[in-house]
Write a protein that holds these residues in place. Sequence first.
Motif, short mmCIF file in Angstrom:
data_model
loop_
_atom_site.label_atom_id
_atom_site.label_comp_id
_atom_site.label_asym_id
_atom_site.label_seq_id
_atom_site.Cartn_x
_atom_site.Cartn_y
_atom_site.Cartn_z
N GLU A 48 61.69 8.34 43.26
CA GLU A 48 62.61 8.88 42.26
C GLU A 48 61.88 8.97 40.93
N SER A 49 62.31 9.90 40.09
CA SER A 49 61.69 10.01 38.77
C SER A 49 62.73 10.27 37.71
N GLY A 50 62.39 9.85 36.52
CA GLY A 50 63.24 10.08 35.37
C GLY A 50 62.41 10.10 34.10
N LYS A 51 62.96 10.74 33.07
CA LYS A 51 62.27 10.83 31.78
C LYS A 51 63.17 10.31 30.67
N LEU A 52 62.53 9.87 29.60
CA LEU A 52 63.28 9.42 28.43
C LEU A 52 63.92 10.59 27.70
N GLU A 53 63.30 11.73 27.73
CA GLU A 53 63.80 12.91 27.04
C GLU A 53 63.99 14.04 28.03
N PRO A 54 64.92 14.92 27.86
CA PRO A 54 65.84 14.98 26.73
C PRO A 54 66.97 13.96 26.87
N ARG A 55 67.42 13.47 25.75
CA ARG A 55 68.54 12.54 25.69
C ARG A 55 69.46 13.02 24.59
N ASP A 56 70.67 13.37 24.97
CA ASP A 56 71.65 13.81 23.98
C ASP A 56 72.25 12.58 23.32
N THR A 57 72.63 12.69 22.08
CA THR A 57 73.22 11.57 21.36
C THR A 57 74.67 11.32 21.76
N THR A 58 75.30 12.33 22.39
CA THR A 58 76.68 12.17 22.84
C THR A 58 76.80 12.57 24.31
N VAL A 59 77.84 12.05 24.96
CA VAL A 59 78.21 12.47 26.30
C VAL A 59 79.62 13.00 26.24
N THR A 60 79.94 13.91 27.17
CA THR A 60 81.27 14.52 27.19
C THR A 60 81.94 14.22 28.50
N ASP A 61 83.20 13.76 28.44
CA ASP A 61 83.98 13.49 29.64
C ASP A 61 84.34 14.81 30.32
N TYR A 62 84.09 14.91 31.60
CA TYR A 62 84.31 16.14 32.36
C TYR A 62 85.77 16.57 32.32
N TYR A 63 86.70 15.62 32.45
CA TYR A 63 88.13 15.95 32.56
C TYR A 63 88.82 16.12 31.21
N THR A 64 88.46 15.31 30.24
CA THR A 64 89.17 15.35 28.96
C THR A 64 88.43 16.11 27.87
N ASN A 65 87.16 16.41 28.09
CA ASN A 65 86.30 17.05 27.10
C ASN A 65 86.10 16.19 25.85
#
Length: 134
Positions: A48-65
């Motif tokens: 498996e692989s992952g990167k530190l970037e890009p990383r958004d400062t916010t996340v958005t709830d799929y159902y409530t926005n």
Amino acid sequence: MKAFKEERWLQPILKTFDKLTPCNLQHKDGLYHMEVDKNNHFVFLVIESGKLEPRDTTVTDYYTNQKRENPKSETELEFLKQFFVLFDLDNNLLYFSDVRHRNLLEKILKDTTEVKFNIKGFYEDKEEFFKKII
């Protein structure tokens, strides 16, 4: 003085993978995480692989926005990409879920097992393919 010719195509055996253990390997801005399952018949890898970037400062709830601060810190990453590898030791075959990562797999195997692997694909019609694997 006697010169020894290096064998070109050695068949991997379980001992070839003695040093292969679960580990994290750093890469540019991220990590590879490798899980290993070995027995007398096969060696199975999940990488498996992952990167530190890009990383958004916010996340958005799929159902409530609704937006909120990203709970992941700047030093955390998620393993969002993966590929699988199966060395079938009984039949001397390699099953690889994503051949685009062949060079990466060769590097990981060399770094972890200290054995140089040269993975070659073959492209055949259905009949020839079955002849080779059966």
